[in-house]
Design a protein around this motif. Structure first.
Motif, PDB file in Angstrom:
ATOM      1  N   TYR A 160       2.668  -7.550 -12.692  1.00  0.00           N
ATOM      2  CA  TYR A 160       2.757  -6.337 -11.870  1.00  0.00           C
ATOM      3  C   TYR A 160       1.569  -5.444 -12.208  1.00  0.00           C
ATOM      4  CZ  TYR A 160       4.382  -1.680 -10.437  1.00  0.00           C
ATOM      5  OH  TYR A 160       4.481  -0.423  -9.887  1.00  0.00           O
ATOM      6  N   GLU A 161       0.857  -5.015 -11.188  1.00  0.00           N
ATOM      7  CA  GLU A 161      -0.267  -4.112 -11.455  1.00  0.00           C
ATOM      8  C   GLU A 161      -0.369  -3.047 -10.374  1.00  0.00           C
ATOM      9  OE1 GLU A 161      -4.356  -5.991  -9.848  1.00  0.00           O
ATOM     10  OE2 GLU A 161      -3.403  -7.233 -11.416  1.00  0.00           O
ATOM     11  N   VAL A 162      -1.004  -1.959 -10.771  1.00  0.00           N
ATOM     12  CA  VAL A 162      -1.246  -0.829  -9.860  1.00  0.00           C
ATOM     13  C   VAL A 162      -2.761  -0.665  -9.727  1.00  0.00           C
ATOM     14  CG1 VAL A 162      -0.942   1.640  -9.482  1.00  0.00           C
ATOM     15  CG2 VAL A 162       0.892   0.300 -10.565  1.00  0.00           C
ATOM     16  N   ARG A 163      -3.226  -0.606  -8.483  1.00  0.00           N
ATOM     17  CA  ARG A 163      -4.659  -0.429  -8.234  1.00  0.00           C
ATOM     18  C   ARG A 163      -4.876   0.884  -7.487  1.00  0.00           C
ATOM     19  NH1 ARG A 163      -8.387  -4.696  -8.571  1.00  0.00           N
ATOM     20  NH2 ARG A 163      -7.480  -6.504  -9.644  1.00  0.00           N
ATOM     21  N   VAL A 164      -5.819   1.674  -7.981  1.00  0.00           N
ATOM     22  CA  VAL A 164      -6.183   2.944  -7.356  1.00  0.00           C
ATOM     23  C   VAL A 164      -7.651   2.843  -6.944  1.00  0.00           C
ATOM     24  CG1 VAL A 164      -6.414   5.433  -7.637  1.00  0.00           C
ATOM     25  CG2 VAL A 164      -4.532   4.201  -8.763  1.00  0.00           C
ATOM     26  N   ASP A 165      -7.891   3.000  -5.643  1.00  0.00           N
ATOM     27  CA  ASP A 165      -9.233   2.831  -5.086  1.00  0.00           C
ATOM     28  C   ASP A 165      -9.816   1.468  -5.459  1.00  0.00           C
ATOM     29  OD1 ASP A 165      -9.235   5.335  -3.862  1.00  0.00           O
ATOM     30  OD2 ASP A 165      -9.961   6.314  -5.709  1.00  0.00           O
ATOM     31  N   GLY A 166      -8.928   0.449  -5.503  1.00  0.00           N
ATOM     32  CA  GLY A 166      -9.370  -0.921  -5.768  1.00  0.00           C
ATOM     33  C   GLY A 166      -9.508  -1.271  -7.228  1.00  0.00           C
ATOM     34  N   ARG A 167      -9.344  -0.289  -8.120  1.00  0.00           N
ATOM     35  CA  ARG A 167      -9.512  -0.555  -9.544  1.00  0.00           C
ATOM     36  C   ARG A 167      -8.156  -0.567 -10.233  1.00  0.00           C
ATOM     37  NH1 ARG A 167     -13.972   3.301 -12.060  1.00  0.00           N
ATOM     38  NH2 ARG A 167     -13.559   1.840 -13.779  1.00  0.00           N
ATOM     39  N   PRO A 168      -7.901  -1.557 -11.123  1.00  0.00           N
ATOM     40  CA  PRO A 168      -6.603  -1.619 -11.811  1.00  0.00           C
ATOM     41  C   PRO A 168      -6.443  -0.474 -12.796  1.00  0.00           C
ATOM     42  CG  PRO A 168      -8.107  -3.261 -12.708  1.00  0.00           C
ATOM     43  CD  PRO A 168      -8.802  -2.667 -11.526  1.00  0.00           C
ATOM     44  N   THR A 169      -5.239   0.016 -12.904  1.00  0.00           N
ATOM     45  CA  THR A 169      -4.903   1.085 -13.835  1.00  0.00           C
ATOM     46  C   THR A 169      -3.586   0.729 -14.529  1.00  0.00           C
ATOM     47  OG1 THR A 169      -4.538   3.470 -14.057  1.00  0.00           O
ATOM     48  CG2 THR A 169      -3.663   2.399 -12.084  1.00  0.00           C
ATOM     49  N   ASP A 170      -3.334   1.351 -15.658  1.00  0.00           N
ATOM     50  CA  ASP A 170      -2.131   1.025 -16.437  1.00  0.00           C
ATOM     51  C   ASP A 170      -0.884   1.464 -15.673  1.00  0.00           C
ATOM     52  OD1 ASP A 170      -0.163   0.562 -18.276  1.00  0.00           O
ATOM     53  OD2 ASP A 170      -1.153   1.598 -19.942  1.00  0.00           O
ATOM     54  N   ALA A 182       0.849  -1.198   0.000  1.00  0.00           N
ATOM     55  CA  ALA A 182       0.000   0.000   0.000  1.00  0.00           C
ATOM     56  C   ALA A 182       0.880   1.243   0.000  1.00  0.00           C
ATOM     57  CB  ALA A 182      -0.907  -0.009   1.226  1.00  0.00           C
ATOM     58  N   HIS A 183       0.556   2.169  -0.919  1.00  0.00           N
ATOM     59  CA  HIS A 183       1.286   3.441  -1.016  1.00  0.00           C
ATOM     60  C   HIS A 183       0.270   4.556  -0.717  1.00  0.00           C
ATOM     61  CE1 HIS A 183       4.378   1.065  -3.138  1.00  0.00           C
ATOM     62  NE2 HIS A 183       3.345   0.553  -3.811  1.00  0.00           N
ATOM     63  N   GLY A 184       0.103   4.862   0.524  1.00  0.00           N
ATOM     64  CA  GLY A 184      -0.912   5.836   0.894  1.00  0.00           C
ATOM     65  C   GLY A 184      -2.254   5.159   1.076  1.00  0.00           C
ATOM     66  N   ALA A 185      -3.311   5.963   1.051  1.00  0.00           N
ATOM     67  CA  ALA A 185      -4.651   5.463   1.360  1.00  0.00           C
ATOM     68  C   ALA A 185      -5.338   4.816   0.169  1.00  0.00           C
ATOM     69  CB  ALA A 185      -5.517   6.609   1.884  1.00  0.00           C
ATOM     70  N   ASP A 186      -4.983   5.225  -1.078  1.00  0.00           N
ATOM     71  CA  ASP A 186      -5.774   4.773  -2.213  1.00  0.00           C
ATOM     72  C   ASP A 186      -4.980   3.995  -3.267  1.00  0.00           C
ATOM     73  OD1 ASP A 186      -4.248   6.852  -3.033  1.00  0.00           O
ATOM     74  OD2 ASP A 186      -5.866   7.986  -3.989  1.00  0.00           O
ATOM     75  N   THR A 187      -3.676   3.908  -3.158  1.00  0.00           N
ATOM     76  CA  THR A 187      -2.864   3.276  -4.206  1.00  0.00           C
ATOM     77  C   THR A 187      -2.184   2.020  -3.673  1.00  0.00           C
ATOM     78  OG1 THR A 187      -2.435   5.449  -5.191  1.00  0.00           O
ATOM     79  CG2 THR A 187      -1.018   3.631  -5.891  1.00  0.00           C
ATOM     80  N   LEU A 188      -2.234   0.959  -4.481  1.00  0.00           N
ATOM     81  CA  LEU A 188      -1.656  -0.318  -4.085  1.00  0.00           C
ATOM     82  C   LEU A 188      -0.958  -0.952  -5.286  1.00  0.00           C
ATOM     83  CD1 LEU A 188      -3.135  -3.061  -1.867  1.00  0.00           C
ATOM     84  CD2 LEU A 188      -2.639  -3.661  -4.245  1.00  0.00           C
ATOM     85  N   THR A 189       0.188  -1.578  -5.057  1.00  0.00           N
ATOM     86  CA  THR A 189       0.875  -2.335  -6.119  1.00  0.00           C
ATOM     87  C   THR A 189       0.821  -3.816  -5.770  1.00  0.00           C
ATOM     88  OG1 THR A 189       3.009  -1.952  -5.013  1.00  0.00           O
ATOM     89  CG2 THR A 189       2.432  -0.490  -6.824  1.00  0.00           C
ATOM     90  N   ARG A 190       0.614  -4.641  -6.809  1.00  0.00           N
ATOM     91  CA  ARG A 190       0.502  -6.095  -6.622  1.00  0.00           C
ATOM     92  C   ARG A 190       1.599  -6.784  -7.449  1.00  0.00           C
ATOM     93  NH1 ARG A 190      -5.271  -8.484  -7.580  1.00  0.00           N
ATOM     94  NH2 ARG A 190      -5.510  -7.676  -5.433  1.00  0.00           N
ATOM     95  N   TYR A 191       2.258  -7.754  -6.823  1.00  0.00           N
ATOM     96  CA  TYR A 191       3.347  -8.513  -7.445  1.00  0.00           C
ATOM     97  C   TYR A 191       2.955  -9.990  -7.369  1.00  0.00           C
ATOM     98  CZ  TYR A 191       5.509  -4.092  -6.088  1.00  0.00           C
ATOM     99  OH  TYR A 191       5.759  -2.754  -5.890  1.00  0.00           O
ATOM    100  N   ALA A 192       2.661 -10.611  -8.518  1.00  0.00           N
ATOM    101  CA  ALA A 192       2.059 -11.941  -8.541  1.00  0.00           C
ATOM    102  C   ALA A 192       2.959 -12.977  -9.213  1.00  0.00           C
ATOM    103  CB  ALA A 192       0.707 -11.883  -9.244  1.00  0.00           C
ATOM    104  N   HIS A 193       2.571 -14.252  -9.048  1.00  0.00           N
ATOM    105  CA  HIS A 193       3.273 -15.445  -9.584  1.00  0.00           C
ATOM    106  C   HIS A 193       4.632 -15.643  -8.918  1.00  0.00           C
ATOM    107  CE1 HIS A 193       0.095 -15.524 -12.450  1.00  0.00           C
ATOM    108  NE2 HIS A 193       0.570 -14.545 -13.222  1.00  0.00           N
ATOM    109  N   LEU A 194       4.834 -15.122  -7.723  1.00  0.00           N
ATOM    110  CA  LEU A 194       6.138 -15.218  -7.058  1.00  0.00           C
ATOM    111  C   LEU A 194       6.453 -16.657  -6.660  1.00  0.00           C
ATOM    112  CD1 LEU A 194       5.890 -12.111  -4.680  1.00  0.00           C
ATOM    113  CD2 LEU A 194       6.935 -12.232  -6.961  1.00  0.00           C
ATOM    114  N   SER A 195       7.729 -16.982  -6.656  1.00  0.00           N
ATOM    115  CA  SER A 195       8.157 -18.304  -6.198  1.00  0.00           C
ATOM    116  C   SER A 195       8.498 -18.293  -4.716  1.00  0.00           C
ATOM    117  CB  SER A 195       9.385 -18.772  -6.983  1.00  0.00           C
ATOM    118  OG  SER A 195      10.480 -17.887  -6.783  1.00  0.00           O
TER     119      SER A 195
END
Length: 457
Positions: free
Chosen positions: A400-410, A353-366
Motif C-alpha cells: 500500500y502506498e500513497v503518492r502525492v504529485d507522483g512521488r511516494p510518501t510515507d 485518485a483522491h483529488g488532483a494530486d493524491t493517489l493511493t496504490r494497492y498492489a499484489h492483488l489476487s
C-alpha cells in the motif's frame, strides 16, 4: 471191590432208616392228654353273612356349558421386524500424536508413526486436498488412529487458529475442515506514554500492534514525533477471538482515545467488519478513514530496505501488510478509480485518485470485484480487491502506498491523504456511536479494576 463197598453202605443206611421208623411208631401209640386233644379238634364259629340295605342312589354330575367347536387358526407369535442395521463392531484402534518440529516434513512424521509409504502418500493427498502442505509450521500437530494391522483409519492435522483437517479412510475416504466457533472476548486497558505509543502499549501488556493502527489513522493529523512529549494517556477497547482461553488470531481494536492534554482524539471502529473508522476531535467528527486490510500485520515500512527478492538495498515506496490469501482490501479514503491492471513487480494493481494530486496504490492483488471499472467512484471502506501474491512478492500481502504529485510518501505520517479525504459532515448517528463506545470503554475498565483492585492501569 468197589461194588462190594457200595452194597455194604446201602445196607447200613437201610437198617438205620428202619430203626427210626420203629421208634416213631412206638411213641405215637402212647395216650394223648385231654387238653391237647380238645385243642386239636377246635374249629372257629362260622361268620355271619353281611346284610345289604337298599338305599337311594345319587349321581353327581357337573353342568357343562355347550361348547361349540373353535375353528380359528392356531396362535402364532408376532415377529417384529427391525430394519435398523446391526451395529458394526469396530476394531481396536491405537492413537499416535506429535507436534511437528522445525525442519520436519509430513512424510517424516508419518514414517515415525509406523505407516507404510503407500499409506503416507495417500494421507498427504487427502490432507493436501484441503490444506496447502507447504504452509506446515512447527507447532502444528498430527494425530493418527490406526487399526491393529497398522493401517490408518483417521488422520487429523491441527493447524493455526484451532482449525483441524480431518481425513477418514475406509470404503469411502473423505476429508473435511473443522473450524471451531471461537469465543469473542472484549478487553480494555489504559497506558501512559513516555517515549512512544508502541513502548507504552508493550509496557501495559496491551497488543503493541495497535500502534500501527493508530499511526495509520492519525498519521496525517497528529505529529507523533513532536506532539508526544511524555505523560499523554492512551485508552483502548479491543476484541479477541479465543478457543480454550487462547487467542487464535490477531486482536481487533474497536475504540481508542488519545489524550494529548490540549486535544482529545478518539477513533471508533465499526463492528460490521468493514474497517471504516470515524475519527473524532474533542467530541466532534473529524473524518472517516478505512484501513486497507482489517486486522493485517505490518511487515515492512516506508524507506530504504534490503529487497526480499533481489537482495539489494533499495527504496521501499510504501508499507506492506501480510494477510491470508483472499482477504478483502478496502479503499482508505473516498475517490475515483484511476487504474486497474498490471504494473511489473507490483502485479495486479488498483489505483484510486483522491483529488488532483493524491493517489493511493494497492498492489499484489489476487482479484478485483466483478464489474469494477476505471472511473468508478468509491467510498472509504469499499472493497476494491483481494490479498494476493502477484508480481514480485514472497507471499500473500498488500503493498500500500500513497503518492502525492507522483512521488511516494510515507502512508503512516503524511497528512495529504487526510486532507484529500476531507472533513466528514457531522451527523447524529456518528455522535451516538461515540457515546456508546465511550460507555463500553468505561464499563470494561471498571470491570478490570474490580477484578484486579491492586493493579494499576
Amino acid at each position: 471191590m468197589r461194588m462190594r463197598c457200595l452194597m455194604a453202605r446201602l445196607a447200613v443206611t437201610g437198617g438205620v432208616s428202619a430203626a427210626v421208623a420203629v421208634v416213631a411208631t412206638s411213641y405215637s401209640t402212647e395216650p394223648v392228654q385231654p387238653t391237647l386233644a380238645e385243642a386239636g379238634v377246635w374249629e372257629p364259629a362260622p361268620l355271619t353273612p353281611p346284610r345289604f340295605v337298599e338305599r337311594p342312589s345319587y349321581i353327581l354330575a357337573r353342568a357343562q356349558p355347550k361348547i361349540s367347536p373353535d375353528f380359528r387358526p392356531p396362535f402364532l407369535p408376532v415377529v417384529v421386524r427391525n430394519d435398523a442395521p446391526l451395529t458394526a463392531i469396530e476394531p481396536s484402534l491405537t492413537t499416535w500424536s506429535r507436534k511437528i518440529a522445525p525442519g520436519e516434513t509430513l512424510d517424516a512424521v508419518l514414517a515415525e508413526a509406523g505407516l507404510a509409504a503407500t499409506d503416507r502418500a495417500e494421507i498427504a493427498l487427502a490432507l493436501g486436498a484441503e490444506y496447502d502442505l507447504r504452509r506446515l509450521r512447527p507447532g502444528h500437530a498430527i494425530t493418527v488412529l490406526s487399526t491393529a494391522d497398522g493401517r490408518p483409519r483417521n488422520v487429523t492435522l491441527a493447524v493455526e487458529e484451532g482449525i483441524r483437517i480431518e481425513a477418514v479412510f475406509g470404503e469411502q475416504p473423505a476429508t473435511r475442515v473443522v473450524a471451531p466457533e471461537p469465543e469473542i472476548v472484549t478487553l480494555a486497558g489504559e497506558a501512559r506514554i513516555d517515549s512512544s505509543i508502541f513502548a507504552a502499549l508493550d509496557n501495559a501488556g496491551m497488543p503493541a500492534r495497535f500502534a500501527v493502527d493508530l499511526a495509520q489513522m492519525l498519521g496525517g493529523t497528529v505529529d507523533f514525533r513532536r506532539e508526544l512529549s511524555g505523560g499523554e494517556t492512551l485508552r483502548l477497547l479491543w476484541r479477541e477471538a479465543r478457543i480454550a482461553n487462547k487467542a487464535i488470531r490477531q486482536p481487533e481494536i474497536s475504540f481508542a482515545a488519545l489524550d494529548l492534554g490540549d486535544a482529545l482524539y478518539e477513533i471508533a471502529w465499526p463492528e460490521d467488519g468493514t474497517g471504516k473508522a470515524t475519527i473524532y476531535l474533542d467530541g466532534e467528527v473529524l473524518r472517516v478513514f478505512s484501513q486497507p486490510v482489517e486486522g493485517a500485520r505490518l511487515t515492512s515500512v516506508f524507506g530504504r530496505r534490503k529487497h526480499p527478492v533481489y537482495g539489494n538495498v533499495r527504496m521501499h515506496t510504501g508499507v506492506d501488510f501480510a494477510a491470508a490469501l483472499g482477504t478483502p482490501v478496502r479503499a482508505t479514503a473516498p475517490g475515483r478509480v484511476a487504474f486497474i491492471g498490471w504494473r511489473g513487480g507490483y502485479g495486479r494493481v488498483v489505483e484510486i485518485a483522491h483529488g488532483a494530486d493524491t493517489l493511493t496504490r494497492y498492489a499484489h492483488l489476487s482479484a478485483v470485484p466483478e464489474g469494477f471499472t476505471e472511473g468508478q467512484r468509491v467510498s472509504a471502506g469499499d472493497t476494491i480487491g483481494r490479498i494476493g501474491a502477484t508480481g514480485t512478492a514472497t507471499g500473500p500481502n498488500l503493498h500500500y502506498e500513497v503518492r502525492v504529485d507522483g512521488r511516494p510518501t510515507d502512508p503512516l505520517t503524511d497528512d495529504r491523504l487526510a486532507e484529500a479525504a476531507g472533513r466528514a459532515i457531522p451527523d447524529t448517528a456518528a455522535l451516538t456511536r461515540l457515546k456508546a463506545a465511550r460507555a463500553r470503554l468505561e464499563e470494561q475498565l471498571a470491570s478490570v479494576i474490580a477484578t484486579n483492585p491492586n493493579e494499576s492501569l
